[in-house]
Design a protein around this motif. Structure first.
Motif, PDB file in Angstrom:
ATOM      1  N   GLY A   1      13.204  -0.229 -34.303  1.00  0.00           N
ATOM      2  CA  GLY A   1      13.524  -1.349 -33.437  1.00  0.00           C
ATOM      3  C   GLY A   1      14.382  -0.999 -32.236  1.00  0.00           C
ATOM      4  N   ARG A   2      14.582   0.281 -31.992  1.00  0.00           N
ATOM      5  CA  ARG A   2      15.410   0.699 -30.851  1.00  0.00           C
ATOM      6  C   ARG A   2      14.583   1.525 -29.878  1.00  0.00           C
ATOM      7  N   ILE A   3      14.981   1.430 -28.606  1.00  0.00           N
ATOM      8  CA  ILE A   3      14.334   2.233 -27.573  1.00  0.00           C
ATOM      9  C   ILE A   3      14.980   3.607 -27.568  1.00  0.00           C
ATOM     10  N   PRO A   4      14.186   4.662 -27.768  1.00  0.00           N
ATOM     11  CA  PRO A   4      14.780   6.000 -27.729  1.00  0.00           C
ATOM     12  C   PRO A   4      15.057   6.422 -26.284  1.00  0.00           C
ATOM     13  N   THR A   5      16.287   6.673 -26.000  1.00  0.00           N
ATOM     14  CA  THR A   5      16.668   7.101 -24.653  1.00  0.00           C
ATOM     15  C   THR A   5      16.925   8.596 -24.613  1.00  0.00           C
ATOM     16  N   ASP A   6      16.719   9.270 -25.739  1.00  0.00           N
ATOM     17  CA  ASP A   6      16.986  10.698 -25.825  1.00  0.00           C
ATOM     18  C   ASP A   6      15.730  11.548 -25.597  1.00  0.00           C
ATOM     19  N   VAL A   7      14.672  10.955 -25.082  1.00  0.00           N
ATOM     20  CA  VAL A   7      13.424  11.667 -24.802  1.00  0.00           C
ATOM     21  C   VAL A   7      13.570  12.392 -23.467  1.00  0.00           C
ATOM     22  N   ASP A   8      13.066  13.621 -23.421  1.00  0.00           N
ATOM     23  CA  ASP A   8      13.136  14.408 -22.186  1.00  0.00           C
ATOM     24  C   ASP A   8      12.565  13.636 -21.001  1.00  0.00           C
TER      25      ASP A   8
ATOM     26  N   PHE B   1      12.543   9.274 -14.772  1.00  0.00           N
ATOM     27  CA  PHE B   1      11.498   8.321 -14.408  1.00  0.00           C
ATOM     28  C   PHE B   1      11.845   6.857 -14.649  1.00  0.00           C
ATOM     29  N   PHE B   2      12.937   6.592 -15.343  1.00  0.00           N
ATOM     30  CA  PHE B   2      13.336   5.220 -15.618  1.00  0.00           C
ATOM     31  C   PHE B   2      14.783   5.039 -15.202  1.00  0.00           C
ATOM     32  N   ALA B   3      15.018   4.041 -14.381  1.00  0.00           N
ATOM     33  CA  ALA B   3      16.349   3.830 -13.817  1.00  0.00           C
ATOM     34  C   ALA B   3      17.387   3.529 -14.890  1.00  0.00           C
ATOM     35  N   ASP B   4      16.973   2.770 -15.900  1.00  0.00           N
ATOM     36  CA  ASP B   4      17.901   2.383 -16.955  1.00  0.00           C
ATOM     37  C   ASP B   4      17.099   1.804 -18.121  1.00  0.00           C
ATOM     38  N   GLU B   5      17.816   1.293 -19.108  1.00  0.00           N
ATOM     39  CA  GLU B   5      17.146   0.735 -20.283  1.00  0.00           C
ATOM     40  C   GLU B   5      16.300  -0.486 -19.908  1.00  0.00           C
ATOM     41  N   GLU B   6      16.734  -1.235 -18.918  1.00  0.00           N
ATOM     42  CA  GLU B   6      15.945  -2.392 -18.463  1.00  0.00           C
ATOM     43  C   GLU B   6      14.592  -1.950 -17.921  1.00  0.00           C
TER      44      GLU B   6
ATOM     45  N   GLU C   1      13.270  -7.041 -31.314  1.00  0.00           N
ATOM     46  CA  GLU C   1      14.717  -6.795 -31.228  1.00  0.00           C
ATOM     47  C   GLU C   1      15.245  -7.136 -29.834  1.00  0.00           C
ATOM     48  N   LEU C   2      14.493  -6.768 -28.810  1.00  0.00           N
ATOM     49  CA  LEU C   2      14.900  -7.096 -27.440  1.00  0.00           C
ATOM     50  C   LEU C   2      14.957  -8.610 -27.239  1.00  0.00           C
ATOM     51  N   ALA C   3      14.022  -9.326 -27.846  1.00  0.00           N
ATOM     52  CA  ALA C   3      14.008 -10.781 -27.709  1.00  0.00           C
ATOM     53  C   ALA C   3      15.163 -11.421 -28.474  1.00  0.00           C
ATOM     54  N   THR C   4      15.496 -10.851 -29.620  1.00  0.00           N
ATOM     55  CA  THR C   4      16.557 -11.402 -30.457  1.00  0.00           C
ATOM     56  C   THR C   4      17.943 -11.002 -29.977  1.00  0.00           C
ATOM     57  N   ASN C   5      18.096  -9.739 -29.613  1.00  0.00           N
ATOM     58  CA  ASN C   5      19.393  -9.188 -29.206  1.00  0.00           C
ATOM     59  C   ASN C   5      19.252  -8.410 -27.900  1.00  0.00           C
TER      60      ASN C   5
ATOM     61  N   VAL D   1      16.837  -8.139 -19.399  1.00  0.00           N
ATOM     62  CA  VAL D   1      15.922  -7.795 -20.492  1.00  0.00           C
ATOM     63  C   VAL D   1      15.515  -9.058 -21.244  1.00  0.00           C
ATOM     64  N   ALA D   2      16.466  -9.958 -21.477  1.00  0.00           N
ATOM     65  CA  ALA D   2      16.149 -11.224 -22.151  1.00  0.00           C
ATOM     66  C   ALA D   2      15.099 -11.995 -21.362  1.00  0.00           C
ATOM     67  N   ARG D   3      15.276 -12.063 -20.050  1.00  0.00           N
ATOM     68  CA  ARG D   3      14.341 -12.770 -19.178  1.00  0.00           C
ATOM     69  C   ARG D   3      12.960 -12.101 -19.221  1.00  0.00           C
TER      70      ARG D   3
END
Length: 175
Positions: free
Chosen positions: A26-33, A38-43, A96-100, A106-108
């Motif tokens: 349920g989590r976004i892995p941010t530890d991928v090479d 290529f992605f500004a942030d978790e959003e 998970e993103l929708a709930t928390n 991200v909620a929007r």
């Protein structure tokens, strides 16, 4: 020795998706090479995952309806189930993103994607003619029916298969 191809946003997103499907936590892995490249942030990464889910879902719905089923509603529900089973880890992340949600943006995005999914489902099922509030309510009902079907399928699955899945999850968590 052949040089490795340069990573692209698409290949990094594919790697992130594969990692999500493997972890199913349920989590976004941010530890991928190359994620930071290529992605500004978790959003930004969440937006890409939401779009990937929406694209998969609508493709599954189109494929199901291409067979011209007698019961379009049942076909749309089944298409959602197939997409959610194949992308179980991504669905966990989206839920998970929708709930928390980590941020209001991200909620929007999660709400907007859900509303688009629901409207598309209602229209595809032949229960609505426009992407409007009634279609969103009908599509939400279809998703709830699909989730209920998946829970029922999981409950009727043999205990040995459930235990196997649980064992795999425990093994992943302890590694």
């Amino acid at each position: 020795m052949k040089d490795q191809p340069k990573p692209t946003r698409a290949t990094v997103l594919h790697t992130v998706t594969q990692e999500i499907l493997t972890r199913q936590d349920g989590r976004i892995p941010t530890d991928v090479d190359h994620v930071d490249t290529f992605f500004a942030d978790e959003e930004d990464l969440a937006d890409a995952l939401l779009l990937r889910w929406h694209t998969l879902l609508t493709a599954r719905i189109e494929r199901a309806l291409a067979e011209e089923p007698d019961d379009r509603e049942a076909s749309v529900i089944e298409a959602w189930c197939h997409a959610a089973k194949d992308y179980r880890g991504v669905r966990l992340v989206i839920d998970e993103l929708a709930t928390n949600p980590p941020t209001e943006a991200v909620a929007r995005a999660a709400r907007t994607t859900a509303r688009h999914d629901w409207a598309a489902m209602a229209v595809a099922a032949g229960l609505a003619s426009d992407f409007d509030e009634p279609a969103i309510r009908i599509g939400h009902r279809l998703e709830l029916a699909a989730r209920q079907r998946m829970r029922a399928d999981d409950a009727t699955r043999p205990a040995s298969q459930r235990e196997s899945a649980l064992s795999k999850l425990k093994a992943m968590l302890t590694d």
